[in-house]
Design a protein around this motif. Structure first.
Motif, mmCIF file in Angstrom:
data_model
loop_
_atom_site.group_PDB
_atom_site.id
_atom_site.type_symbol
_atom_site.label_atom_id
_atom_site.label_comp_id
_atom_site.label_asym_id
_atom_site.label_seq_id
_atom_site.Cartn_x
_atom_site.Cartn_y
_atom_site.Cartn_z
ATOM 1 N N ASP A 1 -59.097 -8.775 -23.857
ATOM 2 C CA ASP A 1 -57.728 -8.283 -23.939
ATOM 3 C C ASP A 1 -57.756 -7.009 -24.783
ATOM 4 O OD1 ASP A 1 -54.814 -8.341 -23.914
ATOM 5 O OD2 ASP A 1 -54.956 -9.075 -25.975
ATOM 6 N N LEU A 2 -56.648 -6.281 -24.805
ATOM 7 C CA LEU A 2 -56.579 -5.016 -25.548
ATOM 8 C C LEU A 2 -55.823 -5.158 -26.865
ATOM 9 C CD1 LEU A 2 -57.176 -1.859 -25.311
ATOM 10 C CD2 LEU A 2 -54.801 -1.696 -24.520
ATOM 11 N N ASP A 3 -54.499 -5.262 -26.777
ATOM 12 C CA ASP A 3 -53.656 -5.213 -27.978
ATOM 13 C C ASP A 3 -53.870 -6.412 -28.887
ATOM 14 O OD1 ASP A 3 -52.131 -2.749 -27.646
ATOM 15 O OD2 ASP A 3 -51.278 -3.717 -25.880
ATOM 16 N N ASN A 4 -54.033 -6.129 -30.172
ATOM 17 C CA ASN A 4 -54.233 -7.148 -31.213
ATOM 18 C C ASN A 4 -55.511 -7.965 -30.999
ATOM 19 O OD1 ASN A 4 -51.854 -6.354 -32.462
ATOM 20 N ND2 ASN A 4 -50.622 -7.874 -31.394
ATOM 21 N N THR A 5 -56.392 -7.461 -30.140
ATOM 22 C CA THR A 5 -57.688 -8.100 -29.893
ATOM 23 C C THR A 5 -58.818 -7.146 -30.246
ATOM 24 O OG1 THR A 5 -56.821 -9.548 -28.153
ATOM 25 C CG2 THR A 5 -59.181 -9.127 -28.135
ATOM 26 N N LEU A 6 -58.792 -5.950 -29.661
ATOM 27 C CA LEU A 6 -59.814 -4.955 -29.967
ATOM 28 C C LEU A 6 -59.465 -4.135 -31.212
ATOM 29 C CD1 LEU A 6 -60.726 -3.736 -26.376
ATOM 30 C CD2 LEU A 6 -62.103 -5.160 -27.906
ATOM 31 N N TYR A 7 -58.274 -4.308 -31.710
ATOM 32 C CA TYR A 7 -57.903 -3.750 -33.015
ATOM 33 C C TYR A 7 -57.105 -4.816 -33.760
ATOM 34 C CZ TYR A 7 -53.318 -2.835 -30.868
ATOM 35 O OH TYR A 7 -52.110 -2.960 -30.224
ATOM 36 N N PRO A 8 -57.067 -4.765 -35.087
ATOM 37 C CA PRO A 8 -56.398 -5.819 -35.850
ATOM 38 C C PRO A 8 -54.879 -5.779 -35.703
ATOM 39 C CG PRO A 8 -57.163 -4.082 -37.313
ATOM 40 C CD PRO A 8 -57.735 -3.778 -35.957
ATOM 41 N N VAL B 1 -61.974 -4.738 -19.621
ATOM 42 C CA VAL B 1 -60.709 -4.979 -20.317
ATOM 43 C C VAL B 1 -59.701 -5.530 -19.313
ATOM 44 C CG1 VAL B 1 -58.741 -3.891 -21.475
ATOM 45 C CG2 VAL B 1 -61.081 -3.231 -22.094
ATOM 46 N N PHE B 2 -58.973 -6.560 -19.735
ATOM 47 C CA PHE B 2 -57.960 -7.219 -18.894
ATOM 48 C C PHE B 2 -56.684 -7.275 -19.731
ATOM 49 C CE2 PHE B 2 -57.064 -11.599 -16.665
ATOM 50 C CZ PHE B 2 -56.021 -11.021 -15.957
ATOM 51 N N THR B 3 -55.701 -6.424 -19.383
ATOM 52 C CA THR B 3 -54.533 -6.243 -20.235
ATOM 53 C C THR B 3 -53.230 -6.311 -19.456
ATOM 54 O OG1 THR B 3 -53.424 -4.669 -21.742
ATOM 55 C CG2 THR B 3 -54.798 -3.728 -19.999
ATOM 56 N N ASN B 4 -52.167 -6.730 -20.149
ATOM 57 C CA ASN B 4 -50.822 -6.683 -19.580
ATOM 58 C C ASN B 4 -50.191 -5.305 -19.744
ATOM 59 O OD1 ASN B 4 -50.663 -9.288 -18.563
ATOM 60 N ND2 ASN B 4 -49.605 -10.128 -20.340
ATOM 61 N N GLY B 5 -50.905 -4.381 -20.408
ATOM 62 C CA GLY B 5 -50.453 -3.005 -20.505
ATOM 63 C C GLY B 5 -50.927 -2.212 -19.294
ATOM 64 N N ASP B 6 -50.815 -0.887 -19.374
ATOM 65 C CA ASP B 6 -51.312 -0.088 -18.259
ATOM 66 C C ASP B 6 -52.534 0.711 -18.679
ATOM 67 O OD1 ASP B 6 -50.281 2.074 -19.661
ATOM 68 O OD2 ASP B 6 -48.859 2.675 -18.113
ATOM 69 N N ALA B 7 -53.264 1.192 -17.675
ATOM 70 C CA ALA B 7 -54.563 1.822 -17.921
ATOM 71 C C ALA B 7 -54.441 3.105 -18.737
ATOM 72 C CB ALA B 7 -55.259 2.102 -16.593
ATOM 73 N N ALA B 8 -53.378 3.869 -18.519
ATOM 74 C CA ALA B 8 -53.217 5.122 -19.263
ATOM 75 C C ALA B 8 -53.081 4.849 -20.759
ATOM 76 C CB ALA B 8 -52.006 5.892 -18.742
ATOM 77 N N TYR B 9 -52.268 3.874 -21.101
ATOM 78 C CA TYR B 9 -52.099 3.477 -22.504
ATOM 79 C C TYR B 9 -53.400 2.905 -23.041
ATOM 80 C CZ TYR B 9 -50.933 0.199 -26.261
ATOM 81 O OH TYR B 9 -50.933 -0.522 -27.430
ATOM 82 N N ALA B 10 -54.061 2.047 -22.253
ATOM 83 C CA ALA B 10 -55.320 1.446 -22.694
ATOM 84 C C ALA B 10 -56.356 2.520 -22.997
ATOM 85 C CB ALA B 10 -55.852 0.492 -21.630
ATOM 86 N N ALA B 11 -56.407 3.564 -22.191
ATOM 87 C CA ALA B 11 -57.372 4.642 -22.414
ATOM 88 C C ALA B 11 -57.128 5.332 -23.750
ATOM 89 C CB ALA B 11 -57.296 5.653 -21.268
ATOM 90 N N ARG B 12 -55.866 5.523 -24.091
ATOM 91 C CA ARG B 12 -55.536 6.151 -25.386
ATOM 92 C C ARG B 12 -55.986 5.265 -26.541
ATOM 93 N NH1 ARG B 12 -49.573 6.758 -25.827
ATOM 94 N NH2 ARG B 12 -50.077 7.956 -27.702
ATOM 95 N N VAL B 13 -55.740 3.969 -26.428
ATOM 96 C CA VAL B 13 -56.139 3.036 -27.479
ATOM 97 C C VAL B 13 -57.655 3.010 -27.620
ATOM 98 C CG1 VAL B 13 -56.199 0.601 -28.156
ATOM 99 C CG2 VAL B 13 -54.074 1.594 -27.252
ATOM 100 N N LEU B 14 -58.347 2.878 -26.502
ATOM 101 C CA LEU B 14 -59.806 2.786 -26.537
ATOM 102 C C LEU B 14 -60.430 4.058 -27.099
ATOM 103 C CD1 LEU B 14 -60.432 1.030 -23.108
ATOM 104 C CD2 LEU B 14 -60.563 -0.017 -25.380
ATOM 105 N N ASP B 15 -59.902 5.208 -26.719
ATOM 106 C CA ASP B 15 -60.431 6.465 -27.252
ATOM 107 C C ASP B 15 -60.239 6.532 -28.759
ATOM 108 O OD1 ASP B 15 -61.311 7.349 -24.820
ATOM 109 O OD2 ASP B 15 -59.580 8.642 -24.425
ATOM 110 N N ARG B 16 -59.083 6.114 -29.228
ATOM 111 C CA ARG B 16 -58.798 6.141 -30.661
ATOM 112 C C ARG B 16 -59.749 5.221 -31.434
ATOM 113 N NH1 ARG B 16 -55.899 9.460 -34.291
ATOM 114 N NH2 ARG B 16 -55.639 8.232 -36.198
#
Length: 221
Positions: free
Chosen positions: A14-21, A109-124
């Motif tokens: 998952d992405l949010d609150n999983t790959l970052y605290p 990554v398997f997320t309820n968000g969208d890929a564009a947002y996920a890319a920003r998070v992952l890059d950060r």
């Protein structure tokens, strides 16, 4: 690698609150923007917008799913608005990137968000090159986790054998469908959600920090 996980070939996060605290509180920004969107759409005050938003989340799995079902909202418009947030609360996590890189097999990554947002998070986070693909809410035709159909769809999309897969999530309820189809499961217990007694049946591992957990399983033989 931990013997118990020697069969794993697909590492799904998952992405949010999983790959970052969860303490980064990025999702709080998104939550406020979702509430504002609902308020503008329905022409109601902030308190009522918050109530409706949370009701949709609990009834439909995501606020977006509720807005689509009840108001025919354009998902692209909603997601663009909701995800227009600053990423400065996130920090690069080189040790996590290194731990993920050492995992044998595929990483997704398997997320309820969208890929564009996920890319920003992952890059950060410094994880922009860590994953083969992001399976997002557009790919599921706006059906959110924990709908069991989207887990099957995920596996079909990437030719993933669930019996050789592990899924990491901060929302305990999203782990049950993964376990039901044969995946190993990891709950990131970071305070963003509680797990009930029944969760013991579908959670294989629990951690407070995914980097530390990944490092710990790689140290064991």
């Amino acid at each position: 690698m931990l013997d118990r996980l020697s069969h794993i070939r697909n590492w799904i996060f998952d992405l949010d609150n999983t790959l970052y605290p969860a303490s980064a509180d990025l999702f709080a920004q998104i939550d406020r923007r979702m509430t504002a969107f609902v308020g503008t759409l329905l022409q109601v005050d902030a308190a009522e917008a918050f109530r409706v938003q949370k009701a949709y989340f609990h009834e439909h799995g995501t606020t977006l799913a509720g807005l689509i079902a009840n108001h025919g909202v354009d998902p692209h418009e909603f997601l663009h608005y909701a995800h227009d947030v600053e990423m400065d609360v996130l920090e690069e996590n080189a040790p996590l990137a290194a731990a993920i890189a050492r995992l044998p097999g595929r990483k997704l990554v398997f997320t309820n968000g969208d890929a564009a947002y996920a890319a920003r998070v992952l890059d950060r986070l410094g994880l922009g090159d860590s994953f083969e693909a992001v399976h997002d809410i557009h790919a599921t035709n706006y059906r959110p986790k924990p709908d069991p159909l989207v887990y099957r769809g995920f596996c079909d999309a990437y030719a993933v054998d669930p019996e050789q897969s592990l899924f990491v999530e901060d929302m305990a309820r999203n782990l049950k469908p993964a376990k039901d189809i044969g995946m190993a499961t990891v709950w990131v217990d970071n305070g963003s959600e509680q797990a009930g007694e029944e969760a013991r049946d579908f959670i294989d591992f629990t951690t407070h920090d995914i980097r530390h957990w990944l490092e710990s399983i790689q140290e064991q033989h």
